[in-house]
Design a protein around this motif. Structure first.
Motif, mmCIF file in Angstrom:
data_model
loop_
_atom_site.group_PDB
_atom_site.id
_atom_site.type_symbol
_atom_site.label_atom_id
_atom_site.label_comp_id
_atom_site.label_asym_id
_atom_site.label_seq_id
_atom_site.Cartn_x
_atom_site.Cartn_y
_atom_site.Cartn_z
ATOM 1 N N LYS A 362 0.817 -1.212 0.000
ATOM 2 C CA LYS A 362 0.000 0.000 0.000
ATOM 3 C C LYS A 362 0.858 1.272 0.000
ATOM 4 O O LYS A 362 1.789 1.385 -0.783
ATOM 5 N N GLU A 363 0.524 2.224 0.911
ATOM 6 C CA GLU A 363 1.217 3.514 0.888
ATOM 7 C C GLU A 363 2.658 3.451 1.374
ATOM 8 O O GLU A 363 3.384 4.443 1.258
ATOM 9 N N ALA A 369 7.323 4.850 -7.251
ATOM 10 C CA ALA A 369 7.417 3.436 -7.619
ATOM 11 C C ALA A 369 6.058 2.887 -8.026
ATOM 12 O O ALA A 369 5.953 2.066 -8.954
ATOM 13 N N ARG A 370 4.993 3.329 -7.358
ATOM 14 C CA ARG A 370 3.646 2.863 -7.713
ATOM 15 C C ARG A 370 3.249 3.333 -9.110
ATOM 16 O O ARG A 370 2.595 2.608 -9.859
ATOM 17 N N ILE A 371 3.662 4.541 -9.468
ATOM 18 C CA ILE A 371 3.374 5.055 -10.811
ATOM 19 C C ILE A 371 4.147 4.267 -11.861
ATOM 20 O O ILE A 371 3.598 3.847 -12.886
ATOM 21 N N ASP A 409 -1.673 0.161 -7.343
ATOM 22 C CA ASP A 409 -2.371 1.183 -6.563
ATOM 23 C C ASP A 409 -3.675 1.560 -7.275
ATOM 24 O O ASP A 409 -3.658 1.979 -8.445
ATOM 25 N N PRO A 410 -4.819 1.440 -6.606
ATOM 26 C CA PRO A 410 -6.102 1.772 -7.262
ATOM 27 C C PRO A 410 -6.175 3.206 -7.762
ATOM 28 O O PRO A 410 -6.789 3.475 -8.796
ATOM 29 N N GLN A 411 -5.558 4.132 -7.030
ATOM 30 C CA GLN A 411 -5.601 5.537 -7.432
ATOM 31 C C GLN A 411 -4.865 5.747 -8.757
ATOM 32 O O GLN A 411 -5.340 6.464 -9.643
#
Length: 451
Positions: A362-363, A369-371, A409-411
């Motif tokens: 998660k966060e 890295a999530r992008i 990441d859902p966002q």
């Protein structure tokens, strides 16, 4: 005795000025009257004693005035010495910021703050005239505008080619406006080939500037020029090193015909996604750099393993899964790439905590890295692999939807799916750019990779 003489001078000597008037008055009174009896009746002292007391008091008053003037001179000298000391301390503090890791903007902000405080001014500004590598910057009064200062300096330059200017309210001959009549101004030109024409300017409503202020400002301007020269050379060095890493990453991608241009396409997608998510321009550029270098660690993986069409064994997968950590270890030794390390190290972490190398969730996974993880997956799914053909847009969107909240990441996924047309255009454009600029280099990259 002093009290009696002062009382006498106040009551009887009104309108008379100076010692001669006082003594003449006493002598005139003594010529027609019994001065000793008159003085005895009014003051209790003899006339010769009164004259002697007047002389002593007069000289004492003169001495007191001289002492007072001397004290004022000493106080003024003390203020000048204090100003010189504070200026010396400020210059020492500024020299500590002449480092390549301090940006031009940060250095200019520190210069303005320290100079305005040291020289007790209401405002300080860095004023570029024409083209310059420095941006205009001003702190202090809201009544001062950069355009007004630039116009005033241009008038001064037209009248004189001196590298410094001092203007006092109502005393300049520059056809001053009502605005310039409010301010005392001192300015020096920063002598630097890298900067262009730039002025360092101080303004004050009360304090009038002098040659000592010019000297301090010139010292500060030399600090600015030295820092800018060092900063420019450092940036050129960093850019050259970054280009070397980018070409090295391109060579790694080109070892496998299925991944040619992969890192550049992921960089373009990551930059676009970061921009759509509202990140600052500096953060978007950091994401882009991280994405370009995200597969640098594959340099230690055998060429046949990267393009293997069969399913990987557990040992082979473990070998490939080392590349984020290898890339991190390679880049951590380069100081100016410190901000790209998170994207390189954690781009294979999963949102549910089942990724590698650190099993973050998660966060706790850095946003960069999530992008990159989503951009990397989009390019991989849209490109052919030895074990499958390229996926269609519908398949990619379906996989993103099914994997949000678990793999990604859902966002970030929501931003990509909501702007899918623009994402596809960016992906296609980046592929065309790669083909145009790197198509002729593929053969050389393969040779470099083999060596």
């Amino acid at each position: 005795c002093r009290r009696h003489v002062q009382s006498l001078s106040k009551t009887r000597f009104a309108g008379h000025q100076g010692l001669d008037s006082h003594t003449t008055w006493i002598r005139k009174r003594g010529a027609g009257h019994d001065s000793e009896r008159w003085l005895a009746r009014h003051t209790g002292i003899r006339s010769d004693t009164a004259e002697m007391l007047l002389l002593n008091c007069y000289h004492r008053l003169i001495n007191e005035q001289e002492v007072k003037a001397a004290r004022a001179a000493v106080s003024g000298l003390s203020d000048e010495l204090l100003l010189m000391y504070e200026a010396h301390v400020a210059l020492v503090d500024l020299v500590q910021y002449v480092r390549p890791d301090v940006s031009s903007e940060s250095m200019c902000e520190m210069v303005i703050k320290q100079t305005m405080k040291t020289l007790r001014s209401d405002a300080c500004a860095i004023v570029p005239i024409g083209k310059s590598t420095l941006s205009s910057m001003i702190q202090g009064s809201d009544l001062i505008h950069m355009e007004q200062i630039q116009g005033l300096l241009l008038k001064c330059q037209g009248r004189s080619r001196q590298p410094d200017v001092i203007l006092h309210r109502g005393k300049s001959e520059t056809g001053e406006t009502s605005w310039s009549k409010m301010w005392n101004l001192v300015g020096v030109e920063v002598e630097s080939n890298e900067l262009g024409t730039v002025w360092l300017v101080l303004l004050s409503c009360q304090r009038e500037y002098g040659t000592e202020d010019i000297g301090i400002l010139k010292a500060v301007s030399r600090i600015i020029a030295s820092h800018q020269c060092m900063y420019k050379k450092q940036k050129e060095h960093e850019l050259g090193l970054l280009r070397l890493f980018e070409e090295l990453t391109t060579a790694i991608d080109n070892r496998d015909p299925f991944t040619e241009g992969h890192s550049l396409r992921v960089a373009a997608l990551s930059f676009q996604i970061a921009k759509m998510m509202g990140l600052t321009s500096q953060e978007c550029e950091t994401v882009r750099r991280s994405a370009i270098l995200h597969d640098l660690g594959k340099i230690v993986i055998e060429e046949g393993l990267l393009g293997k069409p069969e399913m990987l064994s557990a040992l082979e997968f473990k070998r490939i899964a080392q590349h984020p950590e290898v890339g991190f270890q390679l880049l951590r030794m380069v100081p100016f790439l410190e901000n790209v390390l998170d994207g390189v190290r954690y781009h294979h972490e999963r949102y549910d905590g089942k990724g590698y190398p650190c099993r973050l969730a998660k966060e706790s996974i850095p946003l960069h890295a999530r992008i990159i993880a989503v951009a990397d997956a989009c390019d991989a799914m849209r490109s052919a692999r030895p074990y499958r053909p390229a996926m269609s847009e519908e398949q990619v969107l379906a996989n993103l939807e099914s994997g949000k909240g678990s793999q990604w990441d859902p966002q970030v996924v929501a931003v990509v799916t909501a702007n899918w047309r623009e994402i596809c255009q960016t992906w296609q454009a980046s592929g065309e750019v790669y083909a145009a600029f790197h198509g002729t280099m593929i053969h050389d990259c393969h040779q470099f990779s083999s060596k």
